[in-house]
Motif scaffolding. Structure first.
Motif, short mmCIF file in Angstrom:
data_model
loop_
_atom_site.label_atom_id
_atom_site.label_comp_id
_atom_site.label_asym_id
_atom_site.label_seq_id
_atom_site.Cartn_x
_atom_site.Cartn_y
_atom_site.Cartn_z
N GLY A 22 0.80 -1.21 0.00
CA GLY A 22 0.00 0.00 0.00
C GLY A 22 0.84 1.26 0.00
N VAL A 26 -2.26 2.79 3.18
CA VAL A 26 -3.51 2.47 2.49
C VAL A 26 -3.22 1.38 1.47
CG1 VAL A 26 -5.42 3.35 1.12
CG2 VAL A 26 -4.32 4.83 2.81
N ARG A 27 -3.85 0.22 1.63
CA ARG A 27 -3.55 -0.91 0.76
C ARG A 27 -4.10 -0.72 -0.65
NH1 ARG A 27 -1.23 -5.41 2.38
NH2 ARG A 27 -0.83 -5.74 4.59
N ASP A 28 -5.33 -0.29 -0.75
CA ASP A 28 -5.96 -0.11 -2.06
C ASP A 28 -6.26 1.38 -2.22
OD1 ASP A 28 -7.31 -0.20 -4.43
OD2 ASP A 28 -8.70 -1.79 -3.84
N LEU A 29 -5.24 2.13 -2.66
CA LEU A 29 -5.38 3.58 -2.76
C LEU A 29 -6.47 4.00 -3.75
CD1 LEU A 29 -4.39 6.30 -1.77
CD2 LEU A 29 -2.61 6.24 -3.54
N ALA A 32 -9.75 3.65 -2.03
CA ALA A 32 -9.89 4.62 -0.94
C ALA A 32 -10.22 6.00 -1.49
CB ALA A 32 -8.61 4.66 -0.11
N VAL A 33 -9.58 6.37 -2.58
CA VAL A 33 -9.86 7.66 -3.21
C VAL A 33 -11.30 7.72 -3.70
CG1 VAL A 33 -9.32 9.09 -5.22
CG2 VAL A 33 -7.47 8.18 -3.81
N GLU A 34 -11.77 6.60 -4.27
CA GLU A 34 -13.15 6.55 -4.76
C GLU A 34 -14.14 6.66 -3.62
OE1 GLU A 34 -15.95 3.70 -7.62
OE2 GLU A 34 -13.89 3.14 -7.13
N ARG A 35 -13.82 6.05 -2.47
CA ARG A 35 -14.73 6.13 -1.31
C ARG A 35 -14.87 7.56 -0.80
NH1 ARG A 35 -12.20 1.23 0.15
NH2 ARG A 35 -10.75 2.34 1.53
N VAL A 36 -13.79 8.33 -0.90
CA VAL A 36 -13.84 9.72 -0.48
C VAL A 36 -14.79 10.52 -1.38
CG1 VAL A 36 -12.48 11.84 -0.25
CG2 VAL A 36 -11.56 9.67 0.56
#
Length: 518
Positions: A22, A26-29, A32-36
């Motif tokens: 990561g 953050v393992r799956d950046l 994570a960006v999409e979740r934001v």
């Protein structure tokens, strides 16, 4: 460290290889960006202490900012970053900036001798618009800057990006910058010509048609004009509304010579790039590929596709923007290949903003050939006229400006010389077909002819083109067209009497064979 950082969320296929452990914990950046809630192209502001600013992140996610075009969001974010860094160095939190702070910043940006990269009125007006949007969203009162206030706008804004090259100067620029020739017209030792055909074909297309960078850069191979007009010198195509600034479809015209250049590129460099990409398995690894199954004709042409999962979809071709176009592929003789016309050496779509780097490198090559070492060390904006006059300088938009200037002169030449029209004849011609300004406005896709006059051709509006173009003054009888090379003389004279037009006399005199090859 006193500079803010600006990071843009990459497109899905531009993340590259991320470490298995990561990034920053953050393992799956990408996930994570999409979740934001961030989307490709969105900016992320990072303070000088390497902390993401949460307030500015909310601004980026707000409808106030999200509704802007992607390129506008990028430009505004870049402008805001410079202001943030300037305020940080002064110890002023951006939310607490006052009108006095913004006045001081404007003076620094536009007028201060301490700033080696001062900006003009048009650039300041764009920055003021970005700041106004930010502070209105933040509900800062009173607004430290408001582009709606006359005092916060530049009094005499004029775009500094307007740059015209005469046809023979374009020939020199392409020979030196894109073809790797030297002063003696011989190829330079070690010249890498792997993308020469692609680059010269793109310049030929834009210089002939007046298309904007995004309009030409996002063309699909199936959209290249193939049928010539009545007399065979030009072909016509359609600019999709999703690519145009006016958001309207419009017809464009391109010379058959430019179309032949594109064909030569497609059959050689482009085909080789596709073959290499296929051998390396690049296309097989694309999760977002949409394989075109059909393109319907009619009033609203549609492109139909099937994705990797077998799901079928369709979209009106004129409403498909450049982000959607980069995922379109067609079934070639040996497998899928991009429908996107302009490809990188890796066989992938070359996104429109990448053309800036091509032009920048060509400008540097021209400087390397034509300037001394001492002259090259002087920043371009600080060079005296004698140095600037030795080397051509171009941007992707220069082709559009140059096409407009060329067409204006040729249309005046047509009406004033070839047909020997009287003043009454000219008025009749204008009533039937429009005057040269109106015709150029139509070719450029402007809504208002005043836009054409003010922003593109303002330096020549004061000139009496009739007297410039008249190579003799003997009466008003019809005159036969003279040697076409006289157009070079007309451009040279216009360049001497008008600012902003590049006509490199020294280079042309030294290289008599230089001509526009587009």
């Amino acid at each position: 460290m006193d500079e803010w950082w600006l990071v843009f969320v990459p497109d899905l296929d531009r993340w590259g290889s991320l470490p298995p452990d990561g990034v920053l914990g953050v393992r799956d950046l990408p996930a994570a960006v999409e979740r934001v809630g961030l989307r490709p192209g969105d900016p992320v502001f990072v303070r000088p202490d390497f902390v993401v600013d949460e307030d500015l992140l909310e601004f980026v996610l707000s409808e106030n900012f999200r509704g802007l075009l992607r390129e506008t969001r990028r430009n505004y974010a870049t402008d805001i970053r410079v202001l943030l860094s300037w305020l940080w160095r002064r110890g002023v939190p951006w939310r607490q900036a006052t009108r006095a702070d913004l006045r001081a910043y404007r003076e620094f940006r536009c007028d201060s001798p301490a700033n080696p990269h001062r900006i003009g009125g048009s650039k300041w007006d764009r920055e003021a618009a970005a700041f106004t949007r930010l502070y209105r969203w933040a509900k800062v009162a009173p607004l430290p800057v408001d582009v709606g206030r006359r005092e916060d706008r530049a009094a005499h804004a004029r775009s500094s990006r307007i740059s015209w090259l005469t046809p023979r100067t374009w020939g020199v620029w392409q020979d030196l910058g894109l073809r790797g020739l030297g002063r003696d017209c011989a190829p330079a030792l070690g010249w890498d010509a792997r993308t020469e055909l692609r680059n010269t074909a793109f310049v030929g297309l834009t210089l002939s048609s007046g298309l904007r960078r995004q309009e030409a850069g996002a063309l699909l191979a199936i959209e290249v004009p193939s049928h010539s007009l009545r007399f065979g010198r030009y072909c016509h195509g359609l600019v999709p509304r999703a690519l145009s600034r006016s958001k309207r479809d419009r017809t464009f015209y391109v010379s058959t010579d430019a179309v032949q250049q594109i064909s030569a590129y497609s059959e050689s460099e482009r085909a080789w790039a596709i073959e290499r990409a296929r051998e390396q398995g690049r296309y097989a690894a694309l999760p977002g590929m949409r394989l075109i199954t059909n393109v319907t004709s009619g009033p609203t042409p549609k492109v139909h596709w099937v994705d990797r999962g077998g799901t079928e979809g369709s979209h009106a071709l004129s409403l498909l923007d450049w982000r959607g176009r980069q995922w379109l592929y067609i079934e070639g003789a040996h497998g899928p290949e991009p429908a996107w016309l302009w490809l990188t050496e890796q066989g992938m779509p070359m996104l429109p903003d990448r053309w800036n780097a091509v032009f920048r490198q060509a400008n540097l090559r021209c400087e390397q050939v034509l300037l001394t070492g001492a002259e090259r060390k002087v920043p371009r904006l600080d060079r005296v006229a004698e140095i600037r006059g030795k080397v051509p300088y171009a941007t992707p938009h220069s082709t559009r400006h140059s096409m407009a200037l060329y067409m204006l002169i040729v249309l005046n030449e047509l009406m004033d010389k070839k047909y020997g029209l009287t003043a009454a004849d000219r008025r009749d011609f204008a009533q039937l077909y429009g005057d040269p300004w109106w015709l150029v406005k139509t070719l450029l896709g402007h809504r208002d002819v005043e836009t054409t006059k003010e922003h593109y051709l303002a330096p020549v509006t004061h000139l009496q083109l009739e007297s410039i173009l008249a190579l003799d003054t003997a009466g008003s009888a019809p005159r036969e067209a003279k040697d076409p090379t006289s157009l070079d003389d007309l451009f040279a004279r216009l360049a001497k009497e008008t600012t902003g037009i590049q006509d490199v006399d020294l280079l042309v005199a030294a290289r008599p064979d230089a001509r526009t090859r587009s």
